[in-house]
Motif scaffolding. Sequence first.
Motif, PDB file in Angstrom:
ATOM      1  N   ASN A 262     -25.255  12.485 -14.617  1.00  0.00           N
ATOM      2  CA  ASN A 262     -24.237  11.608 -15.200  1.00  0.00           C
ATOM      3  C   ASN A 262     -24.449  10.158 -14.767  1.00  0.00           C
ATOM      4  OD1 ASN A 262     -22.048  11.058 -16.851  1.00  0.00           O
ATOM      5  ND2 ASN A 262     -20.559  11.283 -15.183  1.00  0.00           N
ATOM      6  N   THR A 263     -25.710   9.736 -14.812  1.00  0.00           N
ATOM      7  CA  THR A 263     -26.064   8.381 -14.398  1.00  0.00           C
ATOM      8  C   THR A 263     -25.628   7.362 -15.440  1.00  0.00           C
ATOM      9  OG1 THR A 263     -27.941   6.930 -13.903  1.00  0.00           O
ATOM     10  CG2 THR A 263     -28.341   8.721 -15.418  1.00  0.00           C
ATOM     11  N   SER A 264     -25.540   6.118 -15.022  1.00  0.00           N
ATOM     12  CA  SER A 264     -25.178   5.043 -15.950  1.00  0.00           C
ATOM     13  C   SER A 264     -26.357   4.648 -16.836  1.00  0.00           C
ATOM     14  CB  SER A 264     -24.690   3.815 -15.174  1.00  0.00           C
ATOM     15  OG  SER A 264     -25.728   3.300 -14.346  1.00  0.00           O
ATOM     16  N   LEU A 265     -27.558   5.149 -16.513  1.00  0.00           N
ATOM     17  CA  LEU A 265     -28.737   4.812 -17.296  1.00  0.00           C
ATOM     18  C   LEU A 265     -28.643   5.442 -18.680  1.00  0.00           C
ATOM     19  CD1 LEU A 265     -31.435   5.343 -14.533  1.00  0.00           C
ATOM     20  CD2 LEU A 265     -30.560   3.171 -15.367  1.00  0.00           C
ATOM     21  N   ASN A 266     -29.165   4.728 -19.668  1.00  0.00           N
ATOM     22  CA  ASN A 266     -29.059   5.157 -21.060  1.00  0.00           C
ATOM     23  C   ASN A 266     -30.162   6.159 -21.386  1.00  0.00           C
ATOM     24  OD1 ASN A 266     -29.041   5.368 -23.879  1.00  0.00           O
ATOM     25  ND2 ASN A 266     -28.300   3.286 -24.138  1.00  0.00           N
ATOM     26  N   SER A 267     -29.798   7.407 -21.672  1.00  0.00           N
ATOM     27  CA  SER A 267     -30.804   8.425 -22.000  1.00  0.00           C
ATOM     28  C   SER A 267     -31.209   8.374 -23.470  1.00  0.00           C
ATOM     29  CB  SER A 267     -30.283   9.820 -21.654  1.00  0.00           C
ATOM     30  OG  SER A 267     -29.144  10.137 -22.427  1.00  0.00           O
ATOM     31  N   ASP A 268     -30.477   7.647 -24.298  1.00  0.00           N
ATOM     32  CA  ASP A 268     -30.822   7.564 -25.726  1.00  0.00           C
ATOM     33  C   ASP A 268     -32.224   6.999 -25.929  1.00  0.00           C
ATOM     34  OD1 ASP A 268     -28.366   8.572 -26.336  1.00  0.00           O
ATOM     35  OD2 ASP A 268     -27.493   6.680 -27.008  1.00  0.00           O
ATOM     36  N   ILE A 269     -32.599   6.024 -25.088  1.00  0.00           N
ATOM     37  CA  ILE A 269     -33.922   5.420 -25.244  1.00  0.00           C
ATOM     38  C   ILE A 269     -35.023   6.434 -24.920  1.00  0.00           C
ATOM     39  CG2 ILE A 269     -33.207   3.030 -24.872  1.00  0.00           C
ATOM     40  CD1 ILE A 269     -33.912   3.226 -22.002  1.00  0.00           C
ATOM     41  N   LEU A 270     -34.696   7.442 -24.119  1.00  0.00           N
ATOM     42  CA  LEU A 270     -35.669   8.486 -23.796  1.00  0.00           C
ATOM     43  C   LEU A 270     -35.806   9.478 -24.950  1.00  0.00           C
ATOM     44  CD1 LEU A 270     -34.667   9.241 -20.080  1.00  0.00           C
ATOM     45  CD2 LEU A 270     -36.253   7.529 -20.965  1.00  0.00           C
ATOM     46  N   TRP A 271     -34.674   9.952 -25.477  1.00  0.00           N
ATOM     47  CA  TRP A 271     -34.709  10.893 -26.594  1.00  0.00           C
ATOM     48  C   TRP A 271     -35.378  10.271 -27.816  1.00  0.00           C
ATOM     49  CZ3 TRP A 271     -34.104  15.680 -25.406  1.00  0.00           C
ATOM     50  CH2 TRP A 271     -33.201  16.079 -24.425  1.00  0.00           C
ATOM     51  N   LEU A 272     -35.101   8.996 -28.066  1.00  0.00           N
ATOM     52  CA  LEU A 272     -35.692   8.326 -29.231  1.00  0.00           C
ATOM     53  C   LEU A 272     -37.201   8.164 -29.072  1.00  0.00           C
ATOM     54  CD1 LEU A 272     -32.972   5.652 -29.996  1.00  0.00           C
ATOM     55  CD2 LEU A 272     -33.795   7.396 -31.590  1.00  0.00           C
ATOM     56  N   LEU A 273     -37.642   7.849 -27.861  1.00  0.00           N
ATOM     57  CA  LEU A 273     -39.081   7.728 -27.630  1.00  0.00           C
ATOM     58  C   LEU A 273     -39.768   9.071 -27.862  1.00  0.00           C
ATOM     59  CD1 LEU A 273     -41.508   6.070 -26.823  1.00  0.00           C
ATOM     60  CD2 LEU A 273     -40.956   6.487 -24.411  1.00  0.00           C
ATOM     61  N   ALA A 274     -39.156  10.141 -27.363  1.00  0.00           N
ATOM     62  CA  ALA A 274     -39.725  11.479 -27.571  1.00  0.00           C
ATOM     63  C   ALA A 274     -39.796  11.809 -29.063  1.00  0.00           C
ATOM     64  CB  ALA A 274     -38.887  12.522 -26.825  1.00  0.00           C
ATOM     65  N   ALA A 275     -38.761  11.457 -29.818  1.00  0.00           N
ATOM     66  CA  ALA A 275     -38.740  11.741 -31.259  1.00  0.00           C
ATOM     67  C   ALA A 275     -39.844  10.984 -31.987  1.00  0.00           C
ATOM     68  CB  ALA A 275     -37.373  11.378 -31.839  1.00  0.00           C
ATOM     69  N   CYS A 276     -40.017   9.715 -31.646  1.00  0.00           N
ATOM     70  CA  CYS A 276     -41.056   8.904 -32.286  1.00  0.00           C
ATOM     71  C   CYS A 276     -42.447   9.454 -31.981  1.00  0.00           C
ATOM     72  CB  CYS A 276     -40.952   7.452 -31.826  1.00  0.00           C
ATOM     73  SG  CYS A 276     -39.459   6.588 -32.379  1.00  0.00           S
ATOM     74  N   ILE A 277     -42.673   9.838 -30.729  1.00  0.00           N
ATOM     75  CA  ILE A 277     -43.989  10.370 -30.351  1.00  0.00           C
ATOM     76  C   ILE A 277     -44.253  11.697 -31.051  1.00  0.00           C
ATOM     77  CG2 ILE A 277     -45.427  11.146 -28.431  1.00  0.00           C
ATOM     78  CD1 ILE A 277     -43.717   9.307 -26.613  1.00  0.00           C
ATOM     79  N   PHE A 278     -43.213  12.517 -31.180  1.00  0.00           N
ATOM     80  CA  PHE A 278     -43.381  13.814 -31.831  1.00  0.00           C
ATOM     81  C   PHE A 278     -43.802  13.650 -33.295  1.00  0.00           C
ATOM     82  CE2 PHE A 278     -41.630  17.892 -33.592  1.00  0.00           C
ATOM     83  CZ  PHE A 278     -42.542  18.712 -32.943  1.00  0.00           C
ATOM     84  N   GLY A 279     -43.305  12.583 -33.938  1.00  0.00           N
ATOM     85  CA  GLY A 279     -43.707  12.309 -35.308  1.00  0.00           C
ATOM     86  C   GLY A 279     -45.194  12.048 -35.425  1.00  0.00           C
ATOM     87  N   PHE A 280     -45.766  11.398 -34.404  1.00  0.00           N
ATOM     88  CA  PHE A 280     -47.211  11.170 -34.374  1.00  0.00           C
ATOM     89  C   PHE A 280     -47.969  12.426 -33.954  1.00  0.00           C
ATOM     90  CE2 PHE A 280     -50.785  10.468 -31.472  1.00  0.00           C
ATOM     91  CZ  PHE A 280     -51.707   9.919 -32.349  1.00  0.00           C
ATOM     92  N   LEU A 281     -47.412  13.180 -33.000  1.00  0.00           N
ATOM     93  CA  LEU A 281     -48.108  14.328 -32.425  1.00  0.00           C
ATOM     94  C   LEU A 281     -48.551  15.326 -33.490  1.00  0.00           C
ATOM     95  CD1 LEU A 281     -48.983  16.007 -29.930  1.00  0.00           C
ATOM     96  CD2 LEU A 281     -46.657  16.958 -29.886  1.00  0.00           C
TER      97      LEU A 281
END
Length: 336
Positions: free
Chosen positions: A177-196
Amino acid sequence: MSMLSLFIFFLLAFAMTYFMRAYALKKNIIDNPNERSSHSVPTPRGGGVAVVCSYLLALTVLIYSQQLTLHVGLTLIAAGFVIALLGFLDDHGHINSMLRLAIHFLVAIGVVMSLGGFSEVTAFNGLQLGFIANIIAVLFLVWLLNLYNFMDGINGIASVEAITTTVSMAILYAVLNTSLNSDILWLLAACIFGFLLWNFPKAKIFMGDACSGFLGLTLGILALIALKENLALFCAWIICLGVFVVDATYTLIKRVVNGYKMYDAHRSHSYQILSRKWKSHTPVTLVVVAINLLWLFPIAYLIVIEQWIYPEIGVLIAYLPLIFIAVRLKAGNPDV
């Protein structure tokens, strides 16, 4: 972050990779096999530009919707764009290695300054690092940027390393439950998966320097942002990236000791040796996924969530088997 948003950026990256492949074929931007390659078929490169463009757009959307602070967002966008552009130009022609390294350092220094420096960081339960922490942070960014380039040598490996790392860290952020934004992590994974899907198990296009350097720098920046919050979180990043960090670092040190230049082309990384032994890229990439999810992620979880041991000791425990593998495979030795 909704599943719809992730799906949209996945589709965007997937579609853009298609167009990048058509562009690479038209412009004859092809990787032709040679004695130092790990592939045997001429293959277009530069598809990772789709990841860069889709992720930079995702960051822009997050800033606009106020889900990401302007300061952090612009740091990621500006630094990532410069490194991606440098890699793109290098994909289209050759840029002097010293000039390229100088730009890497300038970008890394700019990122550390933008993040406010790290002089307040302590290690080993109270050791004050002072200004030297800023120097370490710069070296960390430059090395991660370059090692990601070195490790992008077989189908899917650079993509799955980034996906498993970002997903692992997003889970830790959520549990803690950190204050860090996890959305930027999920979005990066989604973008990479599109290339993968274009790169694994059979590569229809390679990532290219534009994306490999971009991923290395972006992951490094995200790790440093975590360091501002929690040393254990930063160590978790280092643990989750362990396959790349250990293989690239051990191999480079071994080659330098053996008298080779840092930027000499070679294929003596552990993953390259394994791909030749097994006569396939696919099992090697899948082993990386297994190591990341079944070994590295649990250790990261134990040091962050359970606070099992000192984070620095956790890094050592995570790395020891990886070092053993590199030694047994004789990574860094002259190519046979």
